[in-house]
Design a protein around this motif. Structure first.
Motif, PDB file in Angstrom:
ATOM      1  N   ARG A  28       0.765  -0.975  -0.202  1.00 42.03           N
ATOM      2  CA  ARG A  28      -0.522   0.004  -0.071  1.00 42.03           C
ATOM      3  C   ARG A  28       0.845   1.552   0.160  1.00 42.03           C
ATOM      4  NH1 ARG A  28      -4.392   1.289   4.706  1.00 42.03           N
ATOM      5  NH2 ARG A  28      -2.229   0.784   6.339  1.00 42.03           N
ATOM      6  N   ARG A  29       2.011   1.534   1.013  1.00 38.94           N
ATOM      7  CA  ARG A  29       3.044   2.758   1.086  1.00 38.94           C
ATOM      8  C   ARG A  29       3.358   2.650  -1.046  1.00 38.94           C
ATOM      9  NH1 ARG A  29       4.069   4.313   5.369  1.00 38.94           N
ATOM     10  NH2 ARG A  29       3.886   2.282   7.059  1.00 38.94           N
ATOM     11  N   TRP A  30       4.257   1.517  -1.199  1.00 40.11           N
ATOM     12  CA  TRP A  30       4.570   1.903  -2.562  1.00 40.11           C
ATOM     13  C   TRP A  30       3.645   1.853  -3.752  1.00 40.11           C
ATOM     14  CZ3 TRP A  30       9.334   2.101  -3.918  1.00 40.11           C
ATOM     15  CH2 TRP A  30      10.755   2.099  -3.201  1.00 40.11           C
ATOM     16  N   GLY A  34       2.010   5.930  -2.031  1.00 44.70           N
ATOM     17  CA  GLY A  34       2.922   6.219  -3.284  1.00 44.70           C
ATOM     18  C   GLY A  34       3.789   7.226  -2.328  1.00 44.70           C
ATOM     19  N   MET A  35       5.083   7.067  -2.422  1.00 39.86           N
ATOM     20  CA  MET A  35       6.032   7.434  -1.983  1.00 39.86           C
ATOM     21  C   MET A  35       6.064   8.930  -1.299  1.00 39.86           C
ATOM     22  SD  MET A  35       8.357   5.172  -0.092  1.00 39.86           S
ATOM     23  CE  MET A  35       7.573   3.359  -0.459  1.00 39.86           C
ATOM     24  N   ARG A  36       5.149   9.354  -2.583  1.00 34.73           N
ATOM     25  CA  ARG A  36       5.108  11.281  -2.482  1.00 34.73           C
ATOM     26  C   ARG A  36       4.461  11.596  -1.578  1.00 34.73           C
ATOM     27  NH1 ARG A  36       5.293  14.685  -7.964  1.00 34.73           N
ATOM     28  NH2 ARG A  36       7.099  13.849  -7.123  1.00 34.73           N
ATOM     29  N   GLU A  37       3.282  10.865  -0.799  1.00 28.57           N
ATOM     30  CA  GLU A  37       2.109  10.862  -0.083  1.00 28.57           C
ATOM     31  C   GLU A  37       2.172  10.042   1.013  1.00 28.57           C
ATOM     32  OE1 GLU A  37      -1.376  11.869   2.060  1.00 28.57           O
ATOM     33  OE2 GLU A  37      -0.662  12.543  -0.540  1.00 28.57           O
ATOM     34  N   SER A  38       3.304   9.078   0.690  1.00 23.17           N
ATOM     35  CA  SER A  38       3.911   8.543   2.788  1.00 23.17           C
ATOM     36  C   SER A  38       4.521   9.176   3.311  1.00 23.17           C
ATOM     37  CB  SER A  38       4.288   7.249   2.643  1.00 23.17           C
ATOM     38  OG  SER A  38       3.195   6.293   1.634  1.00 23.17           O
ATOM     39  N   ALA A  39       5.171  10.159   2.387  1.00 23.43           N
ATOM     40  CA  ALA A  39       6.276  10.654   2.565  1.00 23.43           C
ATOM     41  C   ALA A  39       6.014  12.216   3.394  1.00 23.43           C
ATOM     42  CB  ALA A  39       7.459  11.605   1.923  1.00 23.43           C
ATOM     43  N   ARG A  51      11.163  11.658   3.962  1.00 23.77           N
ATOM     44  CA  ARG A  51      11.146  11.312   2.849  1.00 23.77           C
ATOM     45  C   ARG A  51      12.279   9.013   2.436  1.00 23.77           C
ATOM     46  NH1 ARG A  51      12.456  13.390  -3.552  1.00 23.77           N
ATOM     47  NH2 ARG A  51      12.507  11.704  -4.528  1.00 23.77           N
ATOM     48  N   VAL A  52      13.618   9.688   3.519  1.00 24.83           N
ATOM     49  CA  VAL A  52      14.287   8.114   3.226  1.00 24.83           C
ATOM     50  C   VAL A  52      13.292   7.528   4.531  1.00 24.83           C
ATOM     51  CG1 VAL A  52      15.916   7.630   4.444  1.00 24.83           C
ATOM     52  CG2 VAL A  52      16.134   9.652   3.158  1.00 24.83           C
ATOM     53  N   SER A  53      12.310   7.833   5.125  1.00 25.39           N
ATOM     54  CA  SER A  53      11.898   6.796   6.251  1.00 25.39           C
ATOM     55  C   SER A  53      11.208   6.122   5.792  1.00 25.39           C
ATOM     56  CB  SER A  53      11.326   7.465   7.092  1.00 25.39           C
ATOM     57  OG  SER A  53      12.698   8.214   8.524  1.00 25.39           O
ATOM     58  N   ALA A  54      10.796   6.801   4.235  1.00 28.77           N
ATOM     59  CA  ALA A  54       8.949   6.550   3.896  1.00 28.77           C
ATOM     60  C   ALA A  54       9.300   5.423   2.852  1.00 28.77           C
ATOM     61  CB  ALA A  54       8.465   7.354   3.097  1.00 28.77           C
ATOM     62  N   TYR A  55      10.388   5.511   2.266  1.00 31.13           N
ATOM     63  CA  TYR A  55      10.843   4.539   1.440  1.00 31.13           C
ATOM     64  C   TYR A  55      11.866   3.553   2.463  1.00 31.13           C
ATOM     65  CZ  TYR A  55      11.311   7.388  -2.810  1.00 31.13           C
ATOM     66  OH  TYR A  55      10.797   7.638  -3.872  1.00 31.13           O
ATOM     67  N   LEU A  56      12.395   3.763   3.493  1.00 30.16           N
ATOM     68  CA  LEU A  56      12.717   3.030   4.146  1.00 30.16           C
ATOM     69  C   LEU A  56      11.760   1.364   4.549  1.00 30.16           C
ATOM     70  CD1 LEU A  56      15.735   1.654   5.264  1.00 30.16           C
ATOM     71  CD2 LEU A  56      14.616   3.036   7.757  1.00 30.16           C
ATOM     72  N   ILE A  63       9.524  -6.426   1.858  1.00 30.28           N
ATOM     73  CA  ILE A  63      10.364  -7.671   1.788  1.00 30.28           C
ATOM     74  C   ILE A  63      10.753  -7.814   2.822  1.00 30.28           C
ATOM     75  CG2 ILE A  63      13.217  -8.207   0.971  1.00 30.28           C
ATOM     76  CD1 ILE A  63      13.049  -5.472  -0.363  1.00 30.28           C
ATOM     77  N   GLY A  64      10.172  -7.435   3.902  1.00 33.90           N
ATOM     78  CA  GLY A  64      10.465  -8.368   5.434  1.00 33.90           C
ATOM     79  C   GLY A  64       9.489  -9.411   5.400  1.00 33.90           C
ATOM     80  N   GLY A  65       8.241  -8.641   4.723  1.00 29.11           N
ATOM     81  CA  GLY A  65       7.044  -9.974   5.157  1.00 29.11           C
ATOM     82  C   GLY A  65       7.615 -10.809   3.907  1.00 29.11           C
ATOM     83  N   ALA A  66       7.656 -10.874   3.197  1.00 29.86           N
ATOM     84  CA  ALA A  66       7.825 -11.688   1.940  1.00 29.86           C
ATOM     85  C   ALA A  66       8.997 -12.856   2.740  1.00 29.86           C
ATOM     86  CB  ALA A  66       8.190 -11.234   0.453  1.00 29.86           C
TER      87      ALA A  66
END
Length: 135
Positions: A28-30, A34-39, A51-56, A63-66
């Protein structure tokens, strides 16, 4: 109930549910929010380096969930996700009280504690970690 097969099945179900929750949140975040809105949301919440925190956060969740679902690098991934959930508790949910319906700490606190259980007990034998460590 203290049988290895029961414990391994319980850890499998726990990992699968936790993994699905985090894959969904990361997806959902990606791809939906979207990353712009998440940031932007992270900035409103006072998260450092939004911004870095949203991407991280989005990457670690997806990836961790998978990795949790398949049981690979399980304790490391569960530890990273527990830190992420604890940070969300502090930066986002703490000011909203306890209950999740008001945005409180209830939900991320449960996630943090359950992830710590996975850190302590590991992935179990029904995992890639279990398969790779058998001798």
């Amino acid at each position: 109930m203290n049988r290895p097969a029961v414990r391994d099945f319980a850890l499998l179900v726990l990992r699968f549910v936790l993994g699905a929750v985090f894959v969904g949140r990361g997806y959902r975040r990606w791809f939906e929010t979207g990353m712009r809105e998440s940031a932007s949301q992270f900035a409103q919440w006072g998260v450092p380096q939004p911004r870095v925190s949203a991407y991280l956060a989005g990457s670690v969740e997806l990836i961790g969930g998978a990795l949790l679902i398949i049981g690979l690098l399980t304790t490391l991934v569960a530890g990273a996700l527990a830190l992420l959930a604890a940070a969300a508790t502090y930066f986002v949910h703490l000011e909203h009280g306890f209950f999740s319906e008001s945005g409180g700490v209830e939900y991320p606190l449960v996630l943090t504690v359950v992830l710590l259980i996975v850190v302590v007990f590991g992935a179990g034998r029904a995992s890639l970690d279990g398969v790779l460590t058998r001798g």
